[in-house]
Structures are given as structure tokens and as C-alpha cells.
Design a protein around this motif. Structure first.
Motif, PDB file in Angstrom:
ATOM      1  N   CYS A  90     -23.225 -29.609 -20.679  1.00 11.78           N
ATOM      2  CA  CYS A  90     -22.681 -28.281 -21.179  1.00 11.78           C
ATOM      3  C   CYS A  90     -22.425 -28.888 -21.944  1.00 11.78           C
ATOM      4  O   CYS A  90     -22.070 -27.555 -22.736  1.00 11.78           O
ATOM      5  CB  CYS A  90     -22.106 -28.592 -19.744  1.00 11.78           C
TER       6      CYS A  90
ATOM      7  N   ILE B 283     -24.389 -28.036 -24.843  1.00 17.22           N
ATOM      8  CA  ILE B 283     -24.857 -26.173 -24.697  1.00 17.22           C
ATOM      9  C   ILE B 283     -24.299 -25.747 -25.781  1.00 17.22           C
ATOM     10  O   ILE B 283     -24.533 -24.904 -26.518  1.00 17.22           O
ATOM     11  CB  ILE B 283     -25.082 -25.382 -23.063  1.00 17.22           C
ATOM     12  N   TYR B 284     -23.030 -25.197 -25.107  1.00 18.19           N
ATOM     13  CA  TYR B 284     -22.146 -24.904 -26.250  1.00 18.19           C
ATOM     14  C   TYR B 284     -22.288 -25.224 -27.507  1.00 18.19           C
ATOM     15  O   TYR B 284     -22.192 -23.886 -28.359  1.00 18.19           O
ATOM     16  CB  TYR B 284     -20.956 -25.066 -25.738  1.00 18.19           C
TER      17      TYR B 284
ATOM     18  N   VAL C 166     -24.793 -23.304 -28.694  1.00 19.99           N
ATOM     19  CA  VAL C 166     -25.508 -21.931 -28.929  1.00 19.99           C
ATOM     20  C   VAL C 166     -24.364 -21.888 -30.592  1.00 19.99           C
ATOM     21  O   VAL C 166     -23.911 -21.064 -31.254  1.00 19.99           O
ATOM     22  CB  VAL C 166     -24.571 -21.431 -28.084  1.00 19.99           C
TER      23      VAL C 166
ATOM     24  N   MET D  30     -31.672 -18.981 -25.766  1.00 18.61           N
ATOM     25  CA  MET D  30     -31.603 -19.299 -24.207  1.00 18.61           C
ATOM     26  C   MET D  30     -32.784 -19.517 -23.428  1.00 18.61           C
ATOM     27  O   MET D  30     -32.897 -19.974 -22.783  1.00 18.61           O
ATOM     28  CB  MET D  30     -30.766 -17.666 -23.896  1.00 18.61           C
TER      29      MET D  30
ATOM     30  N   GLN E  65     -33.295 -22.703 -21.296  1.00 17.45           N
ATOM     31  CA  GLN E  65     -33.597 -22.152 -20.512  1.00 17.45           C
ATOM     32  C   GLN E  65     -32.929 -23.656 -19.379  1.00 17.45           C
ATOM     33  O   GLN E  65     -31.997 -23.303 -18.156  1.00 17.45           O
ATOM     34  CB  GLN E  65     -34.623 -21.173 -19.708  1.00 17.45           C
TER      35      GLN E  65
ATOM     36  N   GLU F 146     -31.588 -26.577 -19.551  1.00 17.12           N
ATOM     37  CA  GLU F 146     -30.018 -26.867 -19.742  1.00 17.12           C
ATOM     38  C   GLU F 146     -29.363 -25.430 -18.979  1.00 17.12           C
ATOM     39  O   GLU F 146     -28.222 -26.067 -18.546  1.00 17.12           O
ATOM     40  CB  GLU F 146     -29.350 -26.514 -21.071  1.00 17.12           C
ATOM     41  N   VAL F 147     -29.298 -24.783 -19.454  1.00 20.05           N
ATOM     42  CA  VAL F 147     -28.234 -23.684 -18.977  1.00 20.05           C
ATOM     43  C   VAL F 147     -28.559 -23.495 -17.479  1.00 20.05           C
ATOM     44  O   VAL F 147     -27.476 -23.603 -17.023  1.00 20.05           O
ATOM     45  CB  VAL F 147     -28.559 -22.012 -19.631  1.00 20.05           C
TER      46      VAL F 147
ATOM     47  N   MET G 258     -26.950 -25.901 -16.042  1.00 22.91           N
ATOM     48  CA  MET G 258     -25.458 -25.912 -15.823  1.00 22.91           C
ATOM     49  C   MET G 258     -24.746 -25.327 -14.661  1.00 22.91           C
ATOM     50  O   MET G 258     -23.648 -25.337 -14.460  1.00 22.91           O
ATOM     51  CB  MET G 258     -24.518 -25.195 -17.408  1.00 22.91           C
ATOM     52  N   TYR G 259     -25.450 -23.985 -14.940  1.00 26.68           N
ATOM     53  CA  TYR G 259     -24.457 -23.301 -13.564  1.00 26.68           C
ATOM     54  C   TYR G 259     -25.091 -22.998 -12.002  1.00 26.68           C
ATOM     55  O   TYR G 259     -24.009 -23.083 -11.173  1.00 26.68           O
ATOM     56  CB  TYR G 259     -25.180 -21.793 -13.993  1.00 26.68           C
TER      57      TYR G 259
ATOM     58  N   GLU H 148     -17.497 -21.056 -22.135  1.00 26.20           N
ATOM     59  CA  GLU H 148     -18.294 -20.423 -22.106  1.00 26.20           C
ATOM     60  C   GLU H 148     -17.743 -18.972 -22.408  1.00 26.20           C
ATOM     61  O   GLU H 148     -18.092 -17.883 -23.936  1.00 26.20           O
ATOM     62  CB  GLU H 148     -18.598 -19.807 -20.665  1.00 26.20           C
TER      63      GLU H 148
ATOM     64  N   GLN I 226     -29.524 -14.753 -20.790  1.00 23.41           N
ATOM     65  CA  GLN I 226     -29.785 -15.624 -20.158  1.00 23.41           C
ATOM     66  C   GLN I 226     -30.555 -15.100 -18.960  1.00 23.41           C
ATOM     67  O   GLN I 226     -30.895 -16.232 -18.412  1.00 23.41           O
ATOM     68  CB  GLN I 226     -27.974 -16.186 -19.499  1.00 23.41           C
TER      69      GLN I 226
END
Length: 210
Positions: free
Chosen positions: A70, A73-74, A77, A106, A110, A112-113, A116-117, A135, A171
Motif C-alpha cells: 500500500c 502505491i502512494y 503516485v 494507474m 492496476q 497493486e491498486v 490494496m482495495y 489516499e 483507477q
């Protein structure tokens, strides 16, 4: 909670970063295939290319690995947006360049995102709060871009809503690519989203003047 607060018995920061990046890649492969709960730390170690003993030199728990995913990812970005944002020379072109760069990132991230969710609920509350704050920080970067680069006066509320829309549109390609790519290439998707975004802003500006 920052990444360097995850305990490690190794003191070499470059080696820590290298090993943790290996863990992130290995964990993403396994989490995508099996999910967080069904993946073991032994499997993460094997997928990462080292022993279980080596794994525990760099983390304490399996949750630490999910946190690293997580957090990665941050930071990616943030770095991508900061590299593109030119607040000294704000313009519509810079705005669209940053949005385009974010959409393409993204696509690159994709997996990783999605992970994460899907799995952030598995983190403890303090770590969940940290990830959710990151986020909000990413949305905040887009919000500052909007306020600085777009002409005219935009209220804080509108800038915040627009920033969230852009954040989710980026996303959405990852979440619904299985359907969208039947109709669009990534380039077409990005171009159309930016087109509608700018047209919507122009329509709003025109109506405000009437």
C-alpha cells in the motif's frame, strides 16, 4: 506509521529497500492469485527469492508486507505527480499532462491498486488510517493542481470533488479494464476522459456567465 518504522534487524538501508521491493513484487503475485489471508509468509519468501529466515530480518508480520504494498502505491503516485506538476508555470496543458500521467500510472499499477482495495481491511486500524490518509494526500495533490492550473475561480468544494473524480477515473481502467478495453485502447480511454473533463469545465464556466 511510516515504512521505516517497520522493524528490521538489517541496518543497511539500500539492502532493506532492495529486499522489501522484492517482497512487494512477490506478495503482489501471490495476493492476486490467492488473496492475503491464504498466502503464507513462507510462500512470500519463496516468491521473493530468499528464505523465510531472511524475510523476517526485514519485517515482523505478513501484515507488514501488505502495508509495504500500500505504501509503495502512494510513493509511486506522489513521485509521478510531483515530477509532472509545474506550479511555477501553471496552465491547462500542465493540468492535462499530469492527469494523463496519473491515468497511465494507474494502468501500470492496476494489480497493486486492486490488491490494496481488496485487502486493506486486513490491516489493523492504525495502519488502515495511515493508508487512507495517504489516499487523501494523493487527492489533495490533484486538488492543488486544479486550483493552480485551471482558469477562473474554483471553490474548494468543487476542486475537491473534481480531484476525487479524476482519482477514481484513473483507477476505473484497472477495475473495469476487462470491459472497457473491448471498446477503447488505453490511449483512447485517457483522451476521452480528458476531453469530457475539459468540456465539462467549459460548460460550467459558460453557464456561470449566463
Amino acid at each position: 506509521m511510516e515504512q521505516d518504522q517497520i522493524l528490521s534487524s538489517v541496518k543497511d538501508r539500500e539492502l532493506i529497500e532492495k529486499r522489501r521491493n522484492q517482497m512487494i513484487k512477490g506478495a503482489i503475485t501471490l495476493f492476486k492469485e490467492k488473496g492475503f489471508h491464504r498466502t503464507t509468509t513462507r510462500e512470500i519468501a519463496k516468491e521473493s527469492g530468499f528464505s523465510i529466515g531472511t524475510l523476517y530480518e526485514y519485517i515482523r508480520t505478513k501484515e507488514d508486507v501488505l502495508f509495504l504494498v500500500c505504501d509503495s502505491i502512494y510513493h509511486q503516485v506522489r513521485d509521478r505527480l510531483e515530477a509532472k506538476i509545474d506550479l511555477r508555470n501553471p496552465s491547462i496543458d500542465n493540468f492535462t499532462e499530469v492527469v494523463r500521467s496519473y491515468f497511465f500510472l494507474m494502468d501500470e499499477m492496476q494489480e497493486e491498486v486492486l490488491i490494496m482495495y481488496q485487502e486493506v481491511k486486513s490491516l489493523n486500524k492504525d495502519t488502515q488510517d495511515y493508508v487512507l490518509q495517504k489516499e487523501r494526500d494523493m487527492v489533495g495533490m490533484l486538488e492543488r493542481l486544479i486550483v493552480t492550473c485551471l482558469p477562473g475561480e474554483i471553490t474548494k468544494q468543487d476542486a475537491e470533488l473534481l480531484a476525487n473524480n479524476i482519482f477514481i477515473q484513473g483507477q476505473m481502467w484497472g477495475f473495469r479494464r476487462w470491459m472497457l478495453q473491448k471498446q477503447f485502447t488505453l490511449e483512447e480511454y485517457v483522451n476521452r476522459q480528458i476531453h469530457f473533463l475539459l468540456r465539462g469545465l467549459a460548460i460550467e464556466t459558460t453557464s456561470d456567465k449566463n
